[in-house]
Design a protein around this motif. Structure first.
Motif, PDB file in Angstrom:
ATOM      1  N   PRO A 149       0.813  -1.215   0.000  1.00 51.92           N
ATOM      2  CA  PRO A 149       0.000   0.000   0.000  1.00 51.92           C
ATOM      3  C   PRO A 149       0.855   1.278   0.000  1.00 51.92           C
ATOM      4  CG  PRO A 149      -0.781  -1.524   1.678  1.00 51.92           C
ATOM      5  CD  PRO A 149       0.507  -2.077   1.158  1.00 51.92           C
ATOM      6  N   SER A 150       2.022   1.230   0.607  1.00 56.86           N
ATOM      7  CA  SER A 150       2.854   2.433   0.701  1.00 56.86           C
ATOM      8  C   SER A 150       3.402   2.871  -0.653  1.00 56.86           C
ATOM      9  CB  SER A 150       3.999   2.225   1.694  1.00 56.86           C
ATOM     10  OG  SER A 150       4.873   1.228   1.230  1.00 56.86           O
ATOM     11  N   THR A 151       3.576   1.928  -1.590  1.00 58.58           N
ATOM     12  CA  THR A 151       4.076   2.280  -2.921  1.00 58.58           C
ATOM     13  C   THR A 151       3.027   2.061  -4.012  1.00 58.58           C
ATOM     14  OG1 THR A 151       4.986   0.070  -3.328  1.00 58.58           O
ATOM     15  CG2 THR A 151       6.454   1.697  -2.283  1.00 58.58           C
ATOM     16  N   ASP A 152       1.838   1.569  -3.633  1.00 55.11           N
ATOM     17  CA  ASP A 152       0.771   1.259  -4.582  1.00 55.11           C
ATOM     18  C   ASP A 152       1.285   0.342  -5.689  1.00 55.11           C
ATOM     19  OD1 ASP A 152      -1.831   1.313  -5.601  1.00 55.11           O
ATOM     20  OD2 ASP A 152      -1.455   3.109  -6.809  1.00 55.11           O
ATOM     21  N   THR A 153       2.017  -0.704  -5.265  1.00 52.74           N
ATOM     22  CA  THR A 153       2.626  -1.644  -6.200  1.00 52.74           C
ATOM     23  C   THR A 153       2.273  -3.075  -5.815  1.00 52.74           C
ATOM     24  OG1 THR A 153       4.503  -0.152  -6.507  1.00 52.74           O
ATOM     25  CG2 THR A 153       4.821  -2.440  -7.195  1.00 52.74           C
ATOM     26  N   ILE A 154       1.921  -3.866  -6.822  1.00 50.10           N
ATOM     27  CA  ILE A 154       1.744  -5.301  -6.611  1.00 50.10           C
ATOM     28  C   ILE A 154       2.965  -5.994  -7.197  1.00 50.10           C
ATOM     29  CG2 ILE A 154       0.468  -7.373  -7.272  1.00 50.10           C
ATOM     30  CD1 ILE A 154      -2.055  -5.878  -7.042  1.00 50.10           C
ATOM     31  N   TYR A 155       3.579  -6.858  -6.383  1.00 48.56           N
ATOM     32  CA  TYR A 155       4.715  -7.661  -6.817  1.00 48.56           C
ATOM     33  C   TYR A 155       4.225  -9.061  -7.137  1.00 48.56           C
ATOM     34  CZ  TYR A 155       7.574  -3.885  -5.043  1.00 48.56           C
ATOM     35  OH  TYR A 155       8.139  -2.649  -4.837  1.00 48.56           O
ATOM     36  N   LEU A 156       4.468  -9.493  -8.364  1.00 45.55           N
ATOM     37  CA  LEU A 156       4.163 -10.862  -8.753  1.00 45.55           C
ATOM     38  C   LEU A 156       5.442 -11.660  -8.508  1.00 45.55           C
ATOM     39  CD1 LEU A 156       2.152 -10.171 -12.040  1.00 45.55           C
ATOM     40  CD2 LEU A 156       1.333 -10.325  -9.674  1.00 45.55           C
ATOM     41  N   LEU A 157       5.380 -12.585  -7.557  1.00 44.47           N
ATOM     42  CA  LEU A 157       6.583 -13.219  -7.030  1.00 44.47           C
ATOM     43  C   LEU A 157       6.707 -14.700  -7.379  1.00 44.47           C
ATOM     44  CD1 LEU A 157       6.460 -11.716  -3.419  1.00 44.47           C
ATOM     45  CD2 LEU A 157       7.794 -10.887  -5.373  1.00 44.47           C
ATOM     46  N   GLU A 158       7.905 -15.067  -7.768  1.00 41.85           N
ATOM     47  CA  GLU A 158       8.322 -16.460  -7.809  1.00 41.85           C
ATOM     48  C   GLU A 158       8.867 -16.764  -6.417  1.00 41.85           C
ATOM     49  OE1 GLU A 158       8.208 -18.774 -10.101  1.00 41.85           O
ATOM     50  OE2 GLU A 158       7.840 -17.675 -11.954  1.00 41.85           O
ATOM     51  N   VAL A 159       8.459 -17.867  -5.827  1.00 44.14           N
ATOM     52  CA  VAL A 159       8.909 -18.235  -4.482  1.00 44.14           C
ATOM     53  C   VAL A 159       9.485 -19.644  -4.559  1.00 44.14           C
ATOM     54  CG1 VAL A 159       8.205 -18.563  -2.087  1.00 44.14           C
ATOM     55  CG2 VAL A 159       7.128 -16.764  -3.459  1.00 44.14           C
ATOM     56  N   LYS A 160      10.796 -19.742  -4.305  1.00 39.85           N
ATOM     57  CA  LYS A 160      11.509 -21.013  -4.415  1.00 39.85           C
ATOM     58  C   LYS A 160      12.298 -21.269  -3.136  1.00 39.85           C
ATOM     59  CE  LYS A 160      10.321 -21.200  -8.771  1.00 39.85           C
ATOM     60  NZ  LYS A 160       9.064 -21.835  -9.079  1.00 39.85           N
ATOM     61  N   SER A 161      12.006 -22.373  -2.473  1.00 41.43           N
ATOM     62  CA  SER A 161      12.741 -22.690  -1.245  1.00 41.43           C
ATOM     63  C   SER A 161      14.108 -23.265  -1.579  1.00 41.43           C
ATOM     64  CB  SER A 161      11.957 -23.672  -0.370  1.00 41.43           C
ATOM     65  OG  SER A 161      11.761 -24.897  -1.048  1.00 41.43           O
ATOM     66  N   PHE A 162      14.158 -24.333  -2.344  1.00 41.55           N
ATOM     67  CA  PHE A 162      15.396 -25.019  -2.732  1.00 41.55           C
ATOM     68  C   PHE A 162      16.310 -25.267  -1.533  1.00 41.55           C
ATOM     69  CE2 PHE A 162      15.395 -23.617  -7.477  1.00 41.55           C
ATOM     70  CZ  PHE A 162      14.198 -24.266  -7.645  1.00 41.55           C
ATOM     71  N   LEU A 163      15.723 -25.582  -0.402  1.00 41.96           N
ATOM     72  CA  LEU A 163      16.491 -25.718   0.839  1.00 41.96           C
ATOM     73  C   LEU A 163      17.420 -26.931   0.832  1.00 41.96           C
ATOM     74  CD1 LEU A 163      13.698 -24.692   3.333  1.00 41.96           C
ATOM     75  CD2 LEU A 163      15.617 -23.312   2.521  1.00 41.96           C
ATOM     76  N   ASP A 164      16.991 -28.026   0.268  1.00 42.60           N
ATOM     77  CA  ASP A 164      17.826 -29.228   0.217  1.00 42.60           C
ATOM     78  C   ASP A 164      18.345 -29.480  -1.189  1.00 42.60           C
ATOM     79  OD1 ASP A 164      17.649 -29.797   2.926  1.00 42.60           O
ATOM     80  OD2 ASP A 164      15.773 -30.885   2.682  1.00 42.60           O
ATOM     81  N   SER A 165      18.697 -28.411  -1.864  1.00 41.16           N
ATOM     82  CA  SER A 165      19.252 -28.488  -3.216  1.00 41.16           C
ATOM     83  C   SER A 165      20.382 -27.467  -3.292  1.00 41.16           C
ATOM     84  CB  SER A 165      18.167 -28.174  -4.247  1.00 41.16           C
ATOM     85  OG  SER A 165      17.918 -26.783  -4.293  1.00 41.16           O
ATOM     86  N   PRO A 166      21.080 -27.411  -4.405  1.00 36.75           N
ATOM     87  CA  PRO A 166      22.151 -26.417  -4.525  1.00 36.75           C
ATOM     88  C   PRO A 166      21.647 -24.974  -4.447  1.00 36.75           C
ATOM     89  CG  PRO A 166      22.441 -28.148  -6.146  1.00 36.75           C
ATOM     90  CD  PRO A 166      21.094 -28.370  -5.520  1.00 36.75           C
ATOM     91  N   GLY A 167      20.372 -24.732  -4.753  1.00 41.11           N
ATOM     92  CA  GLY A 167      19.815 -23.389  -4.652  1.00 41.11           C
ATOM     93  C   GLY A 167      19.498 -22.785  -6.003  1.00 41.11           C
ATOM     94  N   VAL A 168      18.980 -21.558  -5.967  1.00 46.05           N
ATOM     95  CA  VAL A 168      18.651 -20.818  -7.172  1.00 46.05           C
ATOM     96  C   VAL A 168      19.958 -20.382  -7.830  1.00 46.05           C
ATOM     97  CG1 VAL A 168      17.546 -18.750  -8.101  1.00 46.05           C
ATOM     98  CG2 VAL A 168      16.451 -20.006  -6.231  1.00 46.05           C
TER      99      VAL A 168
END
Length: 180
Positions: A52-71
Protein backbone atom coordinates in the motif's frame (compact mmCIF):
# COMPACT_ATOMS: atom_id res chain seq x y z
CA UNK A 1 0.37 -23.63 -1.70
CA UNK A 2 3.44 -25.13 -0.17
CA UNK A 3 4.82 -24.58 3.34
CA UNK A 4 7.63 -22.27 2.22
CA UNK A 5 5.16 -20.04 0.37
CA UNK A 6 3.03 -19.93 3.52
CA UNK A 7 6.02 -18.79 5.59
CA UNK A 8 6.96 -16.15 3.02
CA UNK A 9 3.36 -14.94 2.88
CA UNK A 10 3.43 -14.50 6.65
CA UNK A 11 6.71 -12.56 6.49
CA UNK A 12 5.34 -10.35 3.71
CA UNK A 13 2.28 -9.55 5.83
CA UNK A 14 4.63 -8.68 8.70
CA UNK A 15 6.27 -6.19 6.30
CA UNK A 16 2.83 -4.60 5.62
CA UNK A 17 2.08 -6.31 2.32
CA UNK A 18 -1.35 -7.64 1.47
CA UNK A 19 -0.84 -11.17 0.18
CA UNK A 20 -2.68 -13.47 -2.21
CA UNK A 21 -1.31 -16.99 -2.78
CA UNK A 22 -1.55 -19.08 -5.97
CA UNK A 23 -2.98 -16.41 -8.26
CA UNK A 24 -4.26 -17.82 -11.55
CA UNK A 25 -3.97 -15.62 -14.64
CA UNK A 26 -6.92 -15.97 -17.02
CA UNK A 27 -5.34 -15.80 -20.46
CA UNK A 28 -7.63 -15.39 -23.44
CA UNK A 29 -6.97 -16.80 -26.90
CA UNK A 30 -5.06 -13.70 -28.04
CA UNK A 31 -2.88 -13.81 -24.91
CA UNK A 32 -2.05 -17.48 -25.48
CA UNK A 33 -1.07 -16.80 -29.07
CA UNK A 34 1.00 -13.79 -27.99
CA UNK A 35 3.10 -16.07 -25.79
CA UNK A 36 3.21 -18.82 -28.44
CA UNK A 37 1.30 -21.27 -26.21
CA UNK A 38 -2.17 -21.62 -27.80
CA UNK A 39 -3.13 -24.52 -25.51
CA UNK A 40 -1.45 -23.27 -22.35
CA UNK A 41 -3.22 -23.85 -19.03
CA UNK A 42 -3.77 -20.84 -16.80
CA UNK A 43 -0.40 -19.64 -15.46
CA UNK A 44 -0.14 -19.39 -11.68
CA UNK A 45 1.76 -16.74 -9.74
CA UNK A 46 3.14 -18.10 -6.44
CA UNK A 47 2.36 -14.92 -4.50
CA UNK A 48 0.92 -11.54 -5.42
CA UNK A 49 2.00 -9.07 -2.72
CA UNK A 50 0.53 -5.56 -2.61
CA UNK A 51 2.48 -2.74 -0.96
CA UNK A 52 0.00 0.00 0.00
CA UNK A 53 2.85 2.43 0.70
CA UNK A 54 4.08 2.28 -2.92
CA UNK A 55 0.77 1.26 -4.58
CA UNK A 56 2.63 -1.64 -6.20
CA UNK A 57 1.74 -5.30 -6.61
CA UNK A 58 4.72 -7.66 -6.82
CA UNK A 59 4.16 -10.86 -8.75
CA UNK A 60 6.58 -13.22 -7.03
CA UNK A 61 8.32 -16.46 -7.81
CA UNK A 62 8.91 -18.24 -4.48
CA UNK A 63 11.51 -21.01 -4.42
CA UNK A 64 12.74 -22.69 -1.25
CA UNK A 65 15.40 -25.02 -2.73
CA UNK A 66 16.49 -25.72 0.84
CA UNK A 67 17.83 -29.23 0.22
CA UNK A 68 19.25 -28.49 -3.22
CA UNK A 69 22.15 -26.42 -4.53
CA UNK A 70 19.82 -23.39 -4.65
CA UNK A 71 18.65 -20.82 -7.17
CA UNK A 72 21.31 -20.37 -9.86
CA UNK A 73 21.96 -16.73 -10.77
CA UNK A 74 22.48 -17.50 -14.47
CA UNK A 75 19.08 -19.23 -14.62
CA UNK A 76 17.39 -16.09 -13.31
CA UNK A 77 19.19 -13.40 -15.33
CA UNK A 78 19.04 -15.10 -18.74
CA UNK A 79 16.71 -13.32 -21.13
CA UNK A 80 14.76 -15.58 -23.47
CA UNK A 81 12.30 -14.92 -26.25
CA UNK A 82 10.03 -17.86 -25.35
CA UNK A 83 9.18 -18.81 -21.81
CA UNK A 84 10.83 -21.96 -20.52
CA UNK A 85 12.19 -23.13 -17.21
CA UNK A 86 11.38 -22.34 -13.61
CA UNK A 87 11.76 -18.57 -13.82
CA UNK A 88 9.88 -17.71 -17.00
CA UNK A 89 8.11 -14.81 -15.29
CA UNK A 90 11.53 -13.24 -14.72
CA UNK A 91 13.35 -14.31 -17.86
CA UNK A 92 10.85 -13.95 -20.74
CA UNK A 93 9.83 -10.33 -21.27
CA UNK A 94 6.95 -11.07 -23.66
CA UNK A 95 5.48 -13.65 -21.25
CA UNK A 96 5.91 -11.25 -18.32
CA UNK A 97 4.21 -8.40 -20.19
CA UNK A 98 1.25 -10.51 -21.31
CA UNK A 99 0.67 -11.83 -17.79
CA UNK A 100 1.06 -8.35 -16.33
CA UNK A 101 -1.48 -6.83 -18.73
CA UNK A 102 -4.00 -9.65 -18.20
CA UNK A 103 -3.56 -9.45 -14.42
CA UNK A 104 -4.08 -5.66 -14.48
CA UNK A 105 -7.14 -5.90 -16.73
CA UNK A 106 -8.80 -8.65 -14.69
CA UNK A 107 -8.09 -7.16 -11.29
CA UNK A 108 -9.09 -3.64 -12.33
CA UNK A 109 -12.34 -4.99 -13.81
CA UNK A 110 -13.22 -6.57 -10.46
CA UNK A 111 -12.34 -3.39 -8.55
CA UNK A 112 -9.28 -4.89 -6.82
CA UNK A 113 -6.87 -2.32 -8.25
CA UNK A 114 -6.86 1.41 -8.74
CA UNK A 115 -5.83 2.73 -12.16
CA UNK A 116 -2.62 4.04 -10.56
CA UNK A 117 -1.51 0.67 -9.13
CA UNK A 118 1.80 -0.48 -10.58
CA UNK A 119 2.97 -4.04 -11.21
CA UNK A 120 6.47 -5.26 -10.49
CA UNK A 121 8.09 -8.64 -10.15
CA UNK A 122 10.36 -10.50 -7.79
CA UNK A 123 11.88 -13.62 -6.38
CA UNK A 124 12.09 -15.04 -2.89
CA UNK A 125 14.79 -17.70 -2.63
CA UNK A 126 15.44 -19.82 0.43
CA UNK A 127 18.79 -20.93 -0.97
CA UNK A 128 21.10 -19.34 -3.56
CA UNK A 129 23.68 -21.39 -5.44
CA UNK A 130 27.32 -20.78 -4.49
CA UNK A 131 26.43 -17.98 -2.08
CA UNK A 132 25.82 -15.52 -4.91
CA UNK A 133 23.05 -13.83 -2.98
CA UNK A 134 24.70 -10.39 -3.18
CA UNK A 135 24.98 -10.59 -6.98
CA UNK A 136 21.35 -11.64 -7.22
CA UNK A 137 20.35 -8.79 -4.90
CA UNK A 138 22.19 -6.33 -7.16
CA UNK A 139 20.55 -7.68 -10.31
CA UNK A 140 17.06 -7.31 -8.82
CA UNK A 141 17.86 -3.84 -7.51
CA UNK A 142 18.87 -2.75 -11.04
CA UNK A 143 15.55 -4.07 -12.37
CA UNK A 144 13.62 -2.37 -9.52
CA UNK A 145 12.23 -5.77 -8.60
CA UNK A 146 11.88 -7.32 -5.16
CA UNK A 147 14.39 -9.92 -4.01
CA UNK A 148 14.58 -11.72 -0.68
CA UNK A 149 17.39 -14.19 -0.28
CA UNK A 150 18.33 -16.47 2.61
CA UNK A 151 19.83 -13.61 4.63
CA UNK A 152 16.69 -11.48 4.30
CA UNK A 153 14.46 -14.40 5.25
CA UNK A 154 16.63 -15.30 8.25
CA UNK A 155 16.66 -11.68 9.48
CA UNK A 156 12.89 -11.39 9.10
CA UNK A 157 12.41 -14.63 11.07
CA UNK A 158 14.64 -13.31 13.86
CA UNK A 159 12.60 -10.10 13.99
CA UNK A 160 9.41 -12.16 14.06
CA UNK A 161 10.76 -14.20 16.99
CA UNK A 162 11.27 -11.00 18.99
CA UNK A 163 7.59 -10.07 18.76
CA UNK A 164 5.07 -10.96 21.42
CA UNK A 165 3.31 -14.30 21.44
CA UNK A 166 1.12 -15.09 18.45
CA UNK A 167 -0.69 -18.38 18.02
CA UNK A 168 0.52 -19.25 14.53
CA UNK A 169 3.01 -21.83 13.35
CA UNK A 170 5.47 -19.44 11.67
CA UNK A 171 5.91 -17.25 14.75
CA UNK A 172 6.11 -20.18 17.15
CA UNK A 173 8.74 -22.01 15.07
CA UNK A 174 10.75 -18.78 14.71
CA UNK A 175 10.71 -18.39 18.51
CA UNK A 176 11.72 -22.02 19.08
CA UNK A 177 14.60 -21.92 16.60
CA UNK A 178 16.03 -18.62 17.82
CA UNK A 179 16.04 -19.68 21.47
CA UNK A 180 18.18 -22.77 20.95
Amino acid sequence: MDAFEEIIGHLLREDNFWVQHSVKINLNRQDRHAINKPSSPRPEIDIAAFSPSTDTIYLLEVKSFLDSPGVVLEDVIIQQEHQTGRYKLLTAENYRNVLKERFLADWRATGHLKPSTKISFGLVAGNVYRNREQEMQEYFRRKNWLFWGPTDIRNKLYRLAEKGYENNAVTIVAKILTRV
